[in-house]
Design an enzyme around this catalytic site. Structure first.
Site, short mmCIF file in Angstrom:
data_model
loop_
_atom_site.label_atom_id
_atom_site.label_comp_id
_atom_site.label_asym_id
_atom_site.label_seq_id
_atom_site.Cartn_x
_atom_site.Cartn_y
_atom_site.Cartn_z
N CYS A 162 -30.84 28.28 67.56
CA CYS A 162 -31.98 29.21 68.68
C CYS A 162 -32.58 30.38 67.65
CB CYS A 162 -31.58 29.69 69.57
SG CYS A 162 -30.17 30.28 70.52
N GLU A 201 -15.55 24.52 75.01
CA GLU A 201 -16.56 25.69 75.54
C GLU A 201 -15.49 26.12 76.18
OE1 GLU A 201 -19.46 27.39 76.88
OE2 GLU A 201 -19.67 25.45 75.86
#
Length: 407
Positions: free
Chosen positions: A361, A289
């Site tokens: 998404c 991340e």
């Protein structure tokens, strides 16, 4: 003789064709492509041109002459041309919203992903509704602030702030906050959260810096059988049922086994890493991340899982500079809206996992990455769509990608 092109603010009668990405439908006037909002396939409407571009124009359906049977009255008075741009599909019946999003997924996978209709039929592509209905679900709402210091929501493709009385898709606890009746001096935005753990917070943003106004600075979320604590401004899924829905889909598709080594790429606060840990046991899990808030939240919330290593880096950097290396058995890939990109896909394939669960998404970015996987010999073996964002054009997908047989 060349036809005259449409001009901004011009009104034109047209018949609407198929749905398109972005909450539009496609129409054509004298050969010119028109992307129309607030319309439905098959309708005859009067549309007002809002933008003129080379090769296409954008327009809003301002009068419906022949309505689709799937048209309904929007529950929000601001979901109309020239008003709030947050909801794209309030004029569409619930079942038709799911069909709309399914059609967009299919079109993108054919046009950008290189798949055939036969392959998509075999996958049984469809979008599933989440529990809770179409209204009152959004647990995080960011309001813009106008020159009069009033909070509101933005018009479509505009920085103009639309004052509203309340947002109908916002969580009930957010709708009850006095954000929209107060004045926000020197603030550029106001962020609100109603967490699954019961916390309600208001944060004003000045010069890009969040300043807590009410409620805790850190909120509690409940997902994947665990409690999570993270800053109110950190990323978390906005639908209360989304985190568990996605974890369940990822685990069902990947079917991780005890002892399998896993990567959680673009791992955020560690939602998927925690879900994987419940299946693979003490086997190594590497979470990558780049966001500082995400890295800090992952390290704090997964401190009881010593098998999880949190790598603070961009995924592209971690792979190309070998900050993470194989062997790896299963990969969860949850990139931002822009997608993973060809190089990340190539690096994952080179590591030799037995399966990749791709959480997407954006249908277009997902389709482009699927094409890269297929060009490398992999295949899209399963795909599920979820309506994590009712009343809007957005949709989430979880795909299972597998290497060639025999690997």
């Amino acid at each position: 003789m060349l036809e005259r092109g449409l001009a901004e603010a011009e009104q034109v009668e047209l018949t609407v064709d198929a749905v398109a990405p972005g909450g539009h439908c496609v129409a054509r006037v004298d050969g010119q492509v028109v992307f129309v909002r607030h319309a439905l396939p098959g309708e005859r409407v009067i549309a007002e041109v809002t933008e003129v571009h080379r090769g296409f124009v954008r327009a809003d359906a301002v009068t419906v002459l022949d309505a689709s049977p799937d048209r309904v009255e929007p529950p929000c008075p601001y979901a109309k041309p020239g008003a709030c741009g947050g909801c794209d599909l309030q004029h569409v019946a619930p079942a038709a919203q799911l069909a709309w999003k399914t059609a967009v997924i299919r079109e993108q996978l054919v046009r950008l992903g290189g798949l055939t209709d036969v392959e998509l039929d075999r996958l049984g592509v469809r979008v599933e509704a989440l529990p809770g209905g179409l209204l009152g679900w959004r647990s995080r709402v960011r309001y813009a602030v106008d020159a009069a210091d009033r909070a509101g929501l933005l018009k479509h493709r505009s920085h103009e702030v639309v004052p509203i009385d309340r947002c109908r898709i916002a969580h009930p606890d957010i709708q009850q906050l006095p954000v929209l009746t107060e004045r926000w001096l020197a603030a550029e935005a106001v962020e609100t959260v109603a967490s699954t753990g019961g916390d309600v917070t208001v944060t004003e943003v000045r010069d890009g810096v969040p300043n807590p106004v009410s409620g805790p600075a850190e909120v509690r979320e409940v997902a994947a059988g665990r409690d999570w604590t993270l800053p109110a401004s950190a990323f978390w899924q906005v639908h209360p049922a989304a985190a568990d829905t996605l974890c369940t889909a990822v685990l069902e598709l990947l079917d991780p086994q005890p002892g399998e080594i896993a990567w959680d790429l673009y791992g955020g606060a560690g939602l998927f890493a925690a879900a994987l840990a419940g299946r693979v046991g003490d086997a190594r899990i590497t979470l990558v991340e780049s966001s500082r808030d995400g890295v800090d939240a992952a390290r704090a919330n997964l401190a009881d899982l010593p098998q999880v290593e949190v790598v603070a880096a961009r995924v592209e950097t971690a792979l190309t500079r070998r900050r993470i290396t194989g062997p790896v058995d299963v990969v969860v890939l949850d990139p931002p809206r822009s997608g993973a990109g060809a190089q990340v896909v190539r690096d994952i394939v080179a590591a030799g996992p037995r399966a990749v669960a791709y959480v997407a998404c954006d249908p277009a970015a997902f389709a482009r990455d699927v094409r890269t996987f297929t060009e490398l010999g992999w295949r899209l073996a399963a795909l599920r769509g979820f309506d994590l964002f009712p009343m809007t054009q957005h949709v989430e997908q979880v795909g299972l990608l597998l290497p060639p047989a025999g690997r």
